[in-house]
Write a protein that holds these residues in place. Structure first.
Motif, PDB file in Angstrom:
ATOM      1  N   MET A  80      15.339  87.352 -10.156  1.00 33.07           N
ATOM      2  CA  MET A  80      14.946  86.379 -11.142  1.00 33.07           C
ATOM      3  C   MET A  80      16.001  85.164 -11.199  1.00 33.07           C
ATOM      4  O   MET A  80      16.988  85.357 -11.030  1.00 33.07           O
ATOM      5  CB  MET A  80      14.825  86.976 -12.449  1.00 33.07           C
ATOM      6  N   THR A  81      15.367  83.911 -11.301  1.00 34.00           N
ATOM      7  CA  THR A  81      16.285  82.790 -11.389  1.00 34.00           C
ATOM      8  C   THR A  81      16.646  82.489 -12.680  1.00 34.00           C
ATOM      9  O   THR A  81      15.834  82.663 -13.906  1.00 34.00           O
ATOM     10  CB  THR A  81      15.531  81.736 -10.760  1.00 34.00           C
ATOM     11  N   SER A  82      18.004  82.072 -12.885  1.00 30.64           N
ATOM     12  CA  SER A  82      18.376  81.716 -14.313  1.00 30.64           C
ATOM     13  C   SER A  82      17.789  80.554 -14.819  1.00 30.64           C
ATOM     14  O   SER A  82      17.320  79.577 -14.357  1.00 30.64           O
ATOM     15  CB  SER A  82      20.036  81.731 -14.330  1.00 30.64           C
ATOM     16  N   LEU A  83      17.668  80.488 -16.209  1.00 29.60           N
ATOM     17  CA  LEU A  83      17.293  79.207 -16.888  1.00 29.60           C
ATOM     18  C   LEU A  83      18.028  77.893 -16.461  1.00 29.60           C
ATOM     19  O   LEU A  83      17.334  76.931 -16.260  1.00 29.60           O
ATOM     20  CB  LEU A  83      17.339  79.332 -18.310  1.00 29.60           C
ATOM     21  N   SER A  84      19.358  78.232 -16.243  1.00 28.09           N
ATOM     22  CA  SER A  84      20.251  77.014 -15.912  1.00 28.09           C
ATOM     23  C   SER A  84      19.845  76.557 -14.644  1.00 28.09           C
ATOM     24  O   SER A  84      19.798  75.305 -14.436  1.00 28.09           O
ATOM     25  CB  SER A  84      21.646  77.195 -16.164  1.00 28.09           C
ATOM     26  N   SER A  85      19.527  77.344 -13.570  1.00 26.34           N
ATOM     27  CA  SER A  85      18.990  76.728 -12.319  1.00 26.34           C
ATOM     28  C   SER A  85      17.798  76.296 -12.434  1.00 26.34           C
ATOM     29  O   SER A  85      17.475  75.154 -11.522  1.00 26.34           O
ATOM     30  CB  SER A  85      19.422  77.894 -11.233  1.00 26.34           C
ATOM     31  N   ILE A  86      16.964  76.748 -12.952  1.00 30.12           N
ATOM     32  CA  ILE A  86      15.671  76.073 -13.419  1.00 30.12           C
ATOM     33  C   ILE A  86      15.701  74.737 -13.752  1.00 30.12           C
ATOM     34  O   ILE A  86      15.120  73.986 -13.318  1.00 30.12           O
ATOM     35  CB  ILE A  86      14.553  77.196 -14.120  1.00 30.12           C
ATOM     36  N   ALA A  87      16.411  74.750 -14.923  1.00 28.75           N
ATOM     37  CA  ALA A  87      16.657  73.664 -15.620  1.00 28.75           C
ATOM     38  C   ALA A  87      17.486  72.417 -14.725  1.00 28.75           C
ATOM     39  O   ALA A  87      17.068  71.254 -14.419  1.00 28.75           O
ATOM     40  CB  ALA A  87      17.340  73.470 -16.864  1.00 28.75           C
ATOM     41  N   LEU A  88      18.323  72.906 -13.794  1.00 29.16           N
ATOM     42  CA  LEU A  88      19.165  71.840 -12.901  1.00 29.16           C
ATOM     43  C   LEU A  88      17.987  71.415 -11.868  1.00 29.16           C
ATOM     44  O   LEU A  88      18.172  70.140 -11.604  1.00 29.16           O
ATOM     45  CB  LEU A  88      20.035  72.768 -12.247  1.00 29.16           C
ATOM     46  N   SER A  89      17.183  72.269 -11.376  1.00 30.80           N
ATOM     47  CA  SER A  89      16.186  71.630 -10.493  1.00 30.80           C
ATOM     48  C   SER A  89      15.423  70.595 -11.172  1.00 30.80           C
ATOM     49  O   SER A  89      14.930  69.555 -10.560  1.00 30.80           O
ATOM     50  CB  SER A  89      15.293  72.915  -9.876  1.00 30.80           C
ATOM     51  N   GLY A  90      15.008  70.772 -12.358  1.00 26.37           N
ATOM     52  CA  GLY A  90      14.350  69.765 -13.291  1.00 26.37           C
ATOM     53  C   GLY A  90      15.083  68.379 -13.582  1.00 26.37           C
ATOM     54  O   GLY A  90      14.690  67.554 -13.410  1.00 26.37           O
ATOM     55  N   LEU A  91      16.492  68.704 -13.660  1.00 22.87           N
ATOM     56  CA  LEU A  91      17.387  67.371 -13.666  1.00 22.87           C
ATOM     57  C   LEU A  91      17.438  66.888 -12.447  1.00 22.87           C
ATOM     58  O   LEU A  91      17.186  65.486 -12.354  1.00 22.87           O
ATOM     59  CB  LEU A  91      18.767  67.988 -13.902  1.00 22.87           C
ATOM     60  N   GLN A  92      17.656  67.420 -11.255  1.00 19.17           N
ATOM     61  CA  GLN A  92      17.600  66.902  -9.899  1.00 19.17           C
ATOM     62  C   GLN A  92      16.311  65.933  -9.845  1.00 19.17           C
ATOM     63  O   GLN A  92      16.324  64.773  -9.198  1.00 19.17           O
ATOM     64  CB  GLN A  92      17.767  67.832  -9.049  1.00 19.17           C
ATOM     65  N   ALA A  93      15.084  66.654 -10.030  1.00 17.27           N
ATOM     66  CA  ALA A  93      13.723  65.773  -9.920  1.00 17.27           C
ATOM     67  C   ALA A  93      13.643  64.655 -10.701  1.00 17.27           C
ATOM     68  O   ALA A  93      13.193  63.617 -10.409  1.00 17.27           O
ATOM     69  CB  ALA A  93      12.628  67.059 -10.221  1.00 17.27           C
ATOM     70  N   ALA A  94      13.986  64.974 -11.816  1.00 18.33           N
ATOM     71  CA  ALA A  94      14.157  63.531 -12.991  1.00 18.33           C
ATOM     72  C   ALA A  94      14.668  62.524 -12.459  1.00 18.33           C
ATOM     73  O   ALA A  94      14.608  61.280 -12.449  1.00 18.33           O
ATOM     74  CB  ALA A  94      14.559  64.076 -14.237  1.00 18.33           C
ATOM     75  N   GLN A  95      16.208  62.819 -11.873  1.00 22.98           N
ATOM     76  CA  GLN A  95      16.958  62.051 -11.245  1.00 22.98           C
ATOM     77  C   GLN A  95      16.471  61.222 -10.030  1.00 22.98           C
ATOM     78  O   GLN A  95      16.650  60.031  -9.816  1.00 22.98           O
ATOM     79  CB  GLN A  95      18.130  62.411 -10.839  1.00 22.98           C
TER      80      GLN A  95
END
Length: 99
Positions: free
Chosen positions: A1-16
């Motif tokens: 299972m992937t942690s919430l922070s790594s999921i959110a980090l991928s979202g941050l990178q996509a937004a950037q």
């Protein structure tokens, strides 16, 4: 299972990436023969998102779309940052409760 922070980090990178791409498009708005960049996002099976840029097939600008993408990317960035902050706060509260 992937942690919430790594999921959110991928979202941050996509937004950037979306922010960078739309800024690039706006900066080259009047460049003759310029092909816009678009960002394609794909869900990752364990959670999160994978984003990549693609060159538009036809030359031309789409200023309204790029401006909307800038605003949407800003909101997405803030939302993912909140997820990371909330996860850290919850982990701290859990550690305090167990101490």
């Amino acid at each position: 299972m992937t942690s919430l922070s790594s999921i959110a980090l991928s979202g941050l990178q996509a937004a950037q990436l979306q922010m960078d791409s739309s800024a690039h498009n706006i900066a080259n708005l009047n460049t003759e023969g310029f092909h816009r960049q678009t960002v394609e996002q794909q869900a990752v099976p364990d959670g999160g998102v994978r984003a990549s840029t693609r060159r538009a097939d036809a030359a031309g600008s789409a200023l309204a779309e790029d401006l909307v993408n800038q605003v949407a990317a800003g909101y997405a960035y803030k939302a993912n940052l909140r997820v990371i902050e909330t996860e850290r706060r919850m982990a701290g509260a859990l550690l305090d409760a167990r101490a």
